[in-house]
Design an enzyme around this catalytic site. Structure first.
Site, mmCIF file in Angstrom:
data_model
loop_
_atom_site.group_PDB
_atom_site.id
_atom_site.type_symbol
_atom_site.label_atom_id
_atom_site.label_comp_id
_atom_site.label_asym_id
_atom_site.label_seq_id
_atom_site.Cartn_x
_atom_site.Cartn_y
_atom_site.Cartn_z
ATOM 1 N N ASN A 73 0.848 -1.186 0.000
ATOM 2 C CA ASN A 73 0.000 0.000 0.000
ATOM 3 C C ASN A 73 0.885 1.239 0.000
ATOM 4 O O ASN A 73 1.906 1.269 0.689
ATOM 5 C CB ASN A 73 -0.908 -0.001 1.233
ATOM 6 N N VAL B 292 1.337 2.552 7.920
ATOM 7 C CA VAL B 292 2.649 2.718 8.554
ATOM 8 C C VAL B 292 3.636 3.260 7.515
ATOM 9 O O VAL B 292 3.868 2.625 6.485
ATOM 10 C CB VAL B 292 3.163 1.372 9.126
ATOM 11 N N HIS C 221 6.855 -1.458 3.295
ATOM 12 C CA HIS C 221 6.642 -2.858 3.653
ATOM 13 C C HIS C 221 5.827 -3.568 2.594
ATOM 14 O O HIS C 221 5.011 -2.964 1.905
ATOM 15 C CB HIS C 221 5.949 -2.989 5.017
HETATM 16 P P1 5GP Z 1 -0.401 -0.714 5.780
HETATM 17 O O1 5GP Z 1 -1.830 -0.374 6.002
HETATM 18 O O2 5GP Z 1 0.526 0.408 6.151
HETATM 19 O O3 5GP Z 1 -0.125 -1.272 4.410
HETATM 20 O O4 5GP Z 1 -0.093 -1.933 6.744
HETATM 21 C C1 5GP Z 1 0.351 -1.780 8.045
HETATM 22 C C2 5GP Z 1 0.187 -3.106 8.747
HETATM 23 O O5 5GP Z 1 0.930 -3.071 9.936
HETATM 24 C C3 5GP Z 1 -1.255 -3.451 9.122
HETATM 25 O O6 5GP Z 1 -1.647 -4.655 8.475
HETATM 26 C C4 5GP Z 1 -1.203 -3.585 10.644
HETATM 27 O O7 5GP Z 1 -1.995 -4.640 11.120
HETATM 28 C C5 5GP Z 1 0.265 -3.828 10.903
HETATM 29 N N1 5GP Z 1 0.736 -3.354 12.189
HETATM 30 C C6 5GP Z 1 0.468 -2.149 12.766
HETATM 31 N N2 5GP Z 1 1.085 -2.053 13.950
HETATM 32 C C7 5GP Z 1 1.764 -3.215 14.129
HETATM 33 C C8 5GP Z 1 2.606 -3.699 15.176
HETATM 34 O O8 5GP Z 1 2.853 -3.047 16.178
HETATM 35 N N3 5GP Z 1 3.129 -4.943 14.999
HETATM 36 C C9 5GP Z 1 2.868 -5.698 13.888
HETATM 37 N N4 5GP Z 1 3.448 -6.901 13.827
HETATM 38 N N5 5GP Z 1 2.087 -5.264 12.885
HETATM 39 C C10 5GP Z 1 1.544 -4.043 13.005
#
Ligand code: 5GP
Length: 132
Positions: free
Chosen positions: A91, A100, A104
């Site tokens: 994303n 985040v 990733h």
């Molecule tokens: P994005 O929405 O940025 O593509 O994905 C961020 C991901 O990070 C989400 O799927 C969320 O569940 C995961 N995430 C957020 N905080 C943490 C954390 O503290 N530890 C882990 N392992 N995953 C996290």
């Protein structure tokens, strides 16, 4: 976007908060997503501080880029995602629903996933509810 070193993945990289690690080498860390959207849901991140795929593509070294791709292949094999297939998602920014701001890749598998984009989804992954 300026990199914010206080983001959650930077804290994980500095071991300020824990993670359920599945892979690590000099350039890459991979760990289980805290709110999995599929039976297998792994986040693969570069150890370098990059905000998103654009930043990574623009500034990462060839060594880092190669290491990232190779890590994904190794993790997919180790997590038994190879034979039945899986989805890799990055994303980016507001429309992409990036939560985040540290680059990733999501690796999702372990069951047949639904449509790639859910039209009425407000979720970060844009996956339909029945993908869980
Ligand atoms: P994005 O929405 O940025 O593509 O994905 C961020 C991901 O990070 C989400 O799927 C969320 O569940 C995961 N995430 C957020 N905080 C943490 C954390 O503290 N530890 C882990 N392992 N995953 C996290």
């Amino acid at each position: 976007m300026t990199y914010n070193p206080q983001n959650i993945f930077a804290k994980i990289l500095r071991s300020e908060i824990p993670c359920d690690k599945v892979f690590e080498n000099d350039h890459v860390l991979a760990f289980k997503d805290i709110t999995p959207k599929a039976p297998t849901h792994i986040l693969v991140i570069p150890k370098g501080y990059y905000t998103d795929v654009l930043d990574f593509g623009a500034r990462a070294s060839k060594e880092e880029i190669t290491a990232f791709s190779r890590a994904i292949a190794k993790i997919a094999k180790a997590e038994n995602l190879e034979s039945e297939g899986f989805r890799s998602i990055t994303n980016t920014g507001l429309n992409g629903g990036q939560e985040v701001p540290h680059y990733h890749m999501h690796l999702l598998g372990g069951k047949k996933l639904g449509a790639m984009v859910c039209e009425n989804s407000t979720g970060q992954l844009n996956l339909p509810d029945d993908a869980q």
